[in-house]
Design an enzyme around this catalytic site. Sequence first.
Site, PDB file in Angstrom:
ATOM      1  N   GLY A  41      10.450  -5.779   6.716  1.00  0.00           N
ATOM      2  CA  GLY A  41      10.255  -6.810   7.138  1.00  0.00           C
ATOM      3  C   GLY A  41      10.303  -8.019   5.800  1.00  0.00           C
ATOM      4  O   GLY A  41      10.811  -9.114   5.552  1.00  0.00           O
ATOM      5  N   LYS A  46       0.700  -1.075   0.106  1.00  0.00           N
ATOM      6  CA  LYS A  46       0.137  -0.417   0.190  1.00  0.00           C
ATOM      7  C   LYS A  46       0.959   1.267   0.345  1.00  0.00           C
ATOM      8  O   LYS A  46       1.760   1.572   0.400  1.00  0.00           O
ATOM      9  CB  LYS A  46      -1.059  -0.300   1.380  1.00  0.00           C
ATOM     10  CG  LYS A  46      -1.868  -1.127   1.216  1.00  0.00           C
ATOM     11  CD  LYS A  46      -2.811  -0.801   2.348  1.00  0.00           C
ATOM     12  CE  LYS A  46      -4.363  -2.386   2.375  1.00  0.00           C
ATOM     13  NZ  LYS A  46      -4.321  -2.327   3.497  1.00  0.00           N
ATOM     14  N   GLY A  58      10.788  -1.712  11.418  1.00  0.00           N
ATOM     15  CA  GLY A  58      10.216   0.129  11.705  1.00  0.00           C
ATOM     16  C   GLY A  58      11.458   1.589  11.378  1.00  0.00           C
ATOM     17  O   GLY A  58      10.960   2.440  10.949  1.00  0.00           O
TER      18      GLY A  58
HETATM   19  P1  ADP Z   1       7.780  -4.734   4.054  1.00  0.00           P
HETATM   20  O1  ADP Z   1       7.019  -5.402   5.136  1.00  0.00           O
HETATM   21  O2  ADP Z   1       9.234  -4.406   3.759  1.00  0.00           O
HETATM   22  O3  ADP Z   1       7.734  -2.622   4.346  1.00  0.00           O
HETATM   23  P2  ADP Z   1       5.371  -3.740   2.810  1.00  0.00           P
HETATM   24  O4  ADP Z   1       4.542  -4.777   3.561  1.00  0.00           O
HETATM   25  O5  ADP Z   1       4.806  -2.769   2.348  1.00  0.00           O
HETATM   26  O6  ADP Z   1       6.783  -4.561   2.708  1.00  0.00           O
HETATM   27  O7  ADP Z   1       4.366  -5.085   1.368  1.00  0.00           O
HETATM   28  C1  ADP Z   1       4.714  -6.691   1.151  1.00  0.00           C
HETATM   29  C2  ADP Z   1       3.614  -7.274   1.049  1.00  0.00           C
HETATM   30  O8  ADP Z   1       3.442  -6.469  -0.420  1.00  0.00           O
HETATM   31  C3  ADP Z   1       4.144  -8.398   0.865  1.00  0.00           C
HETATM   32  O9  ADP Z   1       2.775  -9.547   1.898  1.00  0.00           O
HETATM   33  C4  ADP Z   1       3.443  -8.444  -0.923  1.00  0.00           C
HETATM   34  O10 ADP Z   1       2.177 -10.027  -0.468  1.00  0.00           O
HETATM   35  C5  ADP Z   1       2.277  -7.780  -1.076  1.00  0.00           C
HETATM   36  N1  ADP Z   1       2.015  -7.597  -2.073  1.00  0.00           N
HETATM   37  C6  ADP Z   1       3.373  -6.704  -3.246  1.00  0.00           C
HETATM   38  N2  ADP Z   1       2.503  -6.814  -4.156  1.00  0.00           N
HETATM   39  C7  ADP Z   1       1.442  -6.677  -4.255  1.00  0.00           C
HETATM   40  C8  ADP Z   1       0.014  -7.018  -5.632  1.00  0.00           C
HETATM   41  N3  ADP Z   1       0.401  -6.574  -6.720  1.00  0.00           N
HETATM   42  N4  ADP Z   1      -0.716  -6.997  -4.645  1.00  0.00           N
HETATM   43  C9  ADP Z   1      -1.218  -7.044  -3.817  1.00  0.00           C
HETATM   44  N5  ADP Z   1       0.044  -7.340  -3.058  1.00  0.00           N
HETATM   45  C10 ADP Z   1       1.177  -6.826  -2.698  1.00  0.00           C
END
Ligand code: ADP
Length: 408
Positions: free
Chosen positions: A366, A209, A389
């Site tokens: 993460g 998001k 974080g």
């Molecule tokens: P981080 O933990 O590294 O900061 P995020 O929590 O923002 O990363 O995002 C990771 C999640 O985003 C993963 O669970 C992944 O499945 C999801 N994701 C990536 N691309 C998509 C997509 N096109 N549609 C839905 N979910 C997605």
Amino acid sequence: MTQVQIKEMPDQKGFSSIKDFDIQGKTVLLRADLNVPRQNGKVTDTTRIDRLKPTIDYLTAKGAKVLILSHFGRPDGEQNPEMSLAFLAPVLEKQWAAHVAFSPDCIGDHAKDLAEGLENGQVLLLENVRFYKGEKANDAEFAKQLALLGDIYVNDAFSASHRAHASTAGIAQHLPSAAGLLMEEELNALTIALENPQKPVLAVAGGSKISTKLNVLNNLVEKVDYLVLGGGMANTFLFAIGIEMGKSLCEKDMIDEAKAVFEKAKANNCEIVLPKDVVVVTQLKENAEFQTVPADQIPTDYMAIDIGPQTISYITEKMQNCKTIVWNGPMGVFEIKPFDNGTNEIANFAAKLTQSGQTTSVAGGGDTVAALENADAAKDFTYISTAGGAFLEWLEGKALPGVEALKS
Ligand code: ADP
Ligand code: MG
């Protein structure tokens, strides 16, 4: 409290290193992040413990008595035996090959007695600092009580330093303070990546998001030459330029924010790279039937879950010219195969550039760490930050209270 000699003045970073202190026979209060994952009483991942080993080795070899401060879970200021750190002492002893005792309290006379009973080079793990409300409240009296146990304060918990708590911030006002080796390593990597990077700089931002990462995006467009958007986050940006996203994850109420990011990027000469083609499915499951379509031709019943081959080649072409790569967020739903393909291809390309010596690559988050490990690329990056974080707040351009506290 014994007198502590500072051997050298702190460097231009504004804080001291443990190497600046003469620590032989001194009691060092080391703030660590031992909030490790646990299942059925067993530590399931020792990364955080292993990364502390160089600091522990250094302090014990120099003859310091080491008192470890850490939080564990969210006991909300109550003495909760389920969140006691006692189970960790034998684990630390094994992983660090050091003598590690446990104190059932992190302040007070008993803890003081146990600390005084240590021999030089021994370690005492203190009970969960979050058993006291004063920890999260950064209460001055609680910080003072913690400080009473030692001669020097060392913060090696970068991952907890985005919080102004007693053991990360307040305590530094009462003792000579320094950054631990892990903290120094982390800050150096982050400085090389964004504060003082070799240009051109390319940032990869993905994940689910934009609402959770808006501040990150707004900071990145000011600092980098290319901002590559992927994952669910890119869907919202595509939607904001008028593309129908079908059943894709898309934050329709974030259009204005997305447009503002485009504007800011333009004003700062930052090229935003959006997916040109995407992998789409009707159902999100392992080996689901998929199609690759241009990003502006997503069928109504489909959702975009990965970047396509044209996008991959465009991104790698841009990466090819960059000296620095910063990465947060996967390019697709990497947990479900083969929709980890886009993330894997880009990650392996960045890893290859890093190994050739052309590029410095720093990644964190993460899911990002898991995604890069899944791609088998993490080991070839310059630096992987495991501070979820805190890494994100740093990407937002915020000052971290735990780091600032070391500077005063
Ligand atoms: P981080 O933990 O590294 O900061 P995020 O929590 O923002 O990363 O995002 C990771 C999640 O985003 C993963 O669970 C992944 O499945 C999801 N994701 C990536 N691309 C998509 C997509 N096109 N549609 C839905 N979910 C997605
Ligand atoms: Mg995440």
